[in-house]
Motif scaffolding. Structure first.
Motif, PDB file in Angstrom:
ATOM      1  N   MET A 296     -21.003   5.706 -30.218  1.00 48.82           N
ATOM      2  CA  MET A 296     -20.716   6.636 -31.313  1.00 48.82           C
ATOM      3  C   MET A 296     -21.299   6.113 -32.613  1.00 48.82           C
ATOM      4  O   MET A 296     -21.425   4.903 -32.819  1.00 48.82           O
ATOM      5  N   GLY A 297     -21.635   7.047 -33.495  1.00 53.48           N
ATOM      6  CA  GLY A 297     -22.082   6.692 -34.836  1.00 53.48           C
ATOM      7  C   GLY A 297     -20.874   6.582 -35.746  1.00 53.48           C
ATOM      8  O   GLY A 297     -20.300   5.511 -35.931  1.00 53.48           O
ATOM      9  N   ASN A 298     -20.430   7.697 -36.294  1.00 52.44           N
ATOM     10  CA  ASN A 298     -19.186   7.727 -37.065  1.00 52.44           C
ATOM     11  C   ASN A 298     -18.062   8.087 -36.103  1.00 52.44           C
ATOM     12  O   ASN A 298     -17.873   9.250 -35.744  1.00 52.44           O
ATOM     13  N   SER A 299     -17.301   7.078 -35.689  1.00 54.37           N
ATOM     14  CA  SER A 299     -16.260   7.308 -34.687  1.00 54.37           C
ATOM     15  C   SER A 299     -15.132   8.171 -35.229  1.00 54.37           C
ATOM     16  O   SER A 299     -14.429   8.833 -34.456  1.00 54.37           O
ATOM     17  N   ASN A 300     -14.942   8.176 -36.540  1.00 55.37           N
ATOM     18  CA  ASN A 300     -13.879   9.005 -37.118  1.00 55.37           C
ATOM     19  C   ASN A 300     -14.150  10.490 -36.883  1.00 55.37           C
ATOM     20  O   ASN A 300     -13.227  11.294 -36.773  1.00 55.37           O
ATOM     21  N   HIS A 304     -22.052  11.486 -32.153  1.00 56.18           N
ATOM     22  CA  HIS A 304     -22.811  10.784 -31.118  1.00 56.18           C
ATOM     23  C   HIS A 304     -24.258  10.574 -31.532  1.00 56.18           C
ATOM     24  O   HIS A 304     -25.089  10.199 -30.705  1.00 56.18           O
ATOM     25  N   TYR A 305     -24.562  10.791 -32.794  1.00 50.06           N
ATOM     26  CA  TYR A 305     -25.921  10.548 -33.281  1.00 50.06           C
ATOM     27  C   TYR A 305     -25.899   9.390 -34.266  1.00 50.06           C
ATOM     28  O   TYR A 305     -24.854   8.984 -34.764  1.00 50.06           O
ATOM     29  N   ASP A 306     -27.093   8.866 -34.563  1.00 49.35           N
ATOM     30  CA  ASP A 306     -27.236   7.708 -35.454  1.00 49.35           C
ATOM     31  C   ASP A 306     -26.356   6.548 -34.983  1.00 49.35           C
ATOM     32  O   ASP A 306     -25.668   5.901 -35.776  1.00 49.35           O
ATOM     33  N   VAL A 307     -26.379   6.311 -33.678  1.00 50.49           N
ATOM     34  CA  VAL A 307     -25.560   5.230 -33.138  1.00 50.49           C
ATOM     35  C   VAL A 307     -26.258   3.890 -33.372  1.00 50.49           C
ATOM     36  O   VAL A 307     -27.484   3.799 -33.335  1.00 50.49           O
ATOM     37  N   PRO A 308     -25.487   2.839 -33.649  1.00 49.66           N
ATOM     38  CA  PRO A 308     -26.086   1.528 -33.917  1.00 49.66           C
ATOM     39  C   PRO A 308     -26.373   0.764 -32.633  1.00 49.66           C
ATOM     40  O   PRO A 308     -25.579   0.769 -31.698  1.00 49.66           O
ATOM     41  N   ASP A 328     -35.186   7.985 -39.601  1.00 47.79           N
ATOM     42  CA  ASP A 328     -34.535   9.106 -40.289  1.00 47.79           C
ATOM     43  C   ASP A 328     -33.397   9.637 -39.438  1.00 47.79           C
ATOM     44  O   ASP A 328     -33.475   9.683 -38.199  1.00 47.79           O
ATOM     45  N   ARG A 329     -32.329  10.057 -40.102  1.00 40.77           N
ATOM     46  CA  ARG A 329     -31.135  10.517 -39.388  1.00 40.77           C
ATOM     47  C   ARG A 329     -31.447  11.712 -38.487  1.00 40.77           C
ATOM     48  O   ARG A 329     -32.245  12.587 -38.826  1.00 40.77           O
ATOM     49  N   LYS A 330     -30.830  11.719 -37.328  1.00 38.02           N
ATOM     50  CA  LYS A 330     -30.905  12.813 -36.359  1.00 38.02           C
ATOM     51  C   LYS A 330     -32.337  13.114 -35.907  1.00 38.02           C
ATOM     52  O   LYS A 330     -32.669  14.244 -35.566  1.00 38.02           O
ATOM     53  N   THR A 331     -33.195  12.106 -35.914  1.00 41.95           N
ATOM     54  CA  THR A 331     -34.589  12.333 -35.515  1.00 41.95           C
ATOM     55  C   THR A 331     -34.966  11.606 -34.239  1.00 41.95           C
ATOM     56  O   THR A 331     -35.951  11.971 -33.591  1.00 41.95           O
TER      57      THR A 331
END
Length: 362
Positions: A296-300, A304-308, A328-331
């Motif tokens: 997960m990216g932002n688990s809050n 499910h994008y921009d995952v580290p 770039d985000r979501k790319t």
């Protein structure tokens, strides 16, 4: 979105959304990349791959996600299954072993000194030799169909012999290893013991591929660990799952960040372990590749994008370290990362899951 999104653990190494089912027909769409790699480099080792976990799937987790099989949260390693022509490939989860004692016995044989384990292996080899001689004599009196059956059985015996030889090599090359007492109560001791065994398995070339499931998405576990300058508080007051829903509150985010910082530090323990083991003109870490990340990216927000992810190790000269590569985000999809990792093992698959190509600049 809802808590059903916790199926993404099953998608971590496929970049494919699993089939929504709570039944026995659970599938992740393709073998996970660790198993693809194991098919390429693991056939000459005692264990083609090793799967480890640090949390009992029956403890401290409230559910498995709405309408999704618990198999998706219990394993991140899945094998491919034969399927009829025209049918999509089936998959099955590989169990993640929780008990370090069981792991030890799989790697080095059952309890006892290295000499005792070697003696047991020798007895088993002697029994197989006698059986092979009897089968050779028996074939003279059989028809073609029965001979094919005997030949197949003989090949299976040869495979067992191969594994015994490898196990004997492992038993002699990793001497004086004490049998772990069982499952430690503390996470810190548990995961470091798994990493110790993993380093030994790599050192003895018992396996070349392993996965470790550090935590299950819905765990309510609270962590304690040794105090240090990096972690003066010696533990966390927030659970993994509870802390992940930080409501964008800076104070809660700091607590959750500290928990994640601790988890990352345990991987540093494995990296240092591999770096301490010489291998040719370098170290075992130079020859290895560790992928560490989250589903997960932002688990809050259940993003499910921009995952580290980060990669540690030299991959035998195929990976340049000391870099932070931002996209770039979501790319860029996770599938692009997985395809790029397969490339490092000489597996030119072209596409994996939701991938659209390869990661640039990796």
């Amino acid at each position: 979105t809802t808590g059903s999104d916790h199926w993404v653990a099953g998608a971590y190494l496929t970049a494919i959304k699993p089939k929504k089912t709570a039944g026995a027909d659970a599938t992740v769409g393709s073998p996970t990349i660790d198993q693809v790699i194991a098919q390429k480099i693991g056939n000459d080792t005692l264990l083609r791959s090793l799967q480890l976990a640090v949390e009992d799937p029956n403890a401290s987790s409230s559910n498995c996600g709405e309408g999704y099989s618990c198999a998706y949260t219990n394993s991140i390693s899945w094998i491919g299954l034969p399927s009829p022509p025209g049918e999509p490939m089936g998959t099955a989860p590989l169990p993640m072993e929780l008990d370090p004692q069981v792991v030890f016995e799989r790697l080095f044989g059952s309890t006892g000194t290295p000499e005792m384990r070697a003696a047991r292996l020798l007895r088993r080899r002697s029994i197989l030799d006698s059986l092979a001689r009897e089968l050779a004599r028996l074939k003279n009196d059989l028809g073609p169909a029965d001979r094919r059956t005997i030949n197949q059985y003989t090949e299976e015996i040869r495979e067992i012999e191969r594994r015994i030889e490898l196990a004997a090599k492992a038993s002699t090359e990793v001497p004086n290893v004490d049998l772990p007492p069982g499952i430690p109560e503390q996470f810190d001791e548990h995961i470091k013991l798994h990493y110790d065994l993993l380093a030994l398995a790599f050192k003895a070339d018992i396996t070349r591929v392993a996965t470790v499931l550090g935590a299950r998405d819905l765990t309510s576990r609270v962590y304690t660990y040794p105090k240090s300058p990096l972690f003066p508080e010696g533990g966390t007051s927030v659970s993994f799952h509870g802390g992940s829903h930080h409501q964008e509150d800076p104070a809660q985010i700091r607590r959750y960040a500290q928990l994640n910082r601790y988890h990352v530090s345990t991987l540093g323990y494995l990296a240092e372990k591999l770096r301490s083991i010489p291998d040719g003109d370098g170290t075992l870490l130079d020859r290895s590749l560790i992928l560490y990340g989250s589903n997960m990216g932002n688990s809050n927000q259940y993003h499910h994008y921009d995952v580290p992810h980060f990669l540690v190790g030299g991959a035998d000269g195929r990976l340049k370290g000391n870099r932070h590569i931002a996209y770039d985000r979501k790319t860029v999809t996770s599938g692009n990362l997985l395809v790029s990792l397969l490339d490092m093992y000489g597996i030119e698959q072209g596409q994996q899951g939701d991938g659209t190509g390869r990661l640039e600049d990796l």
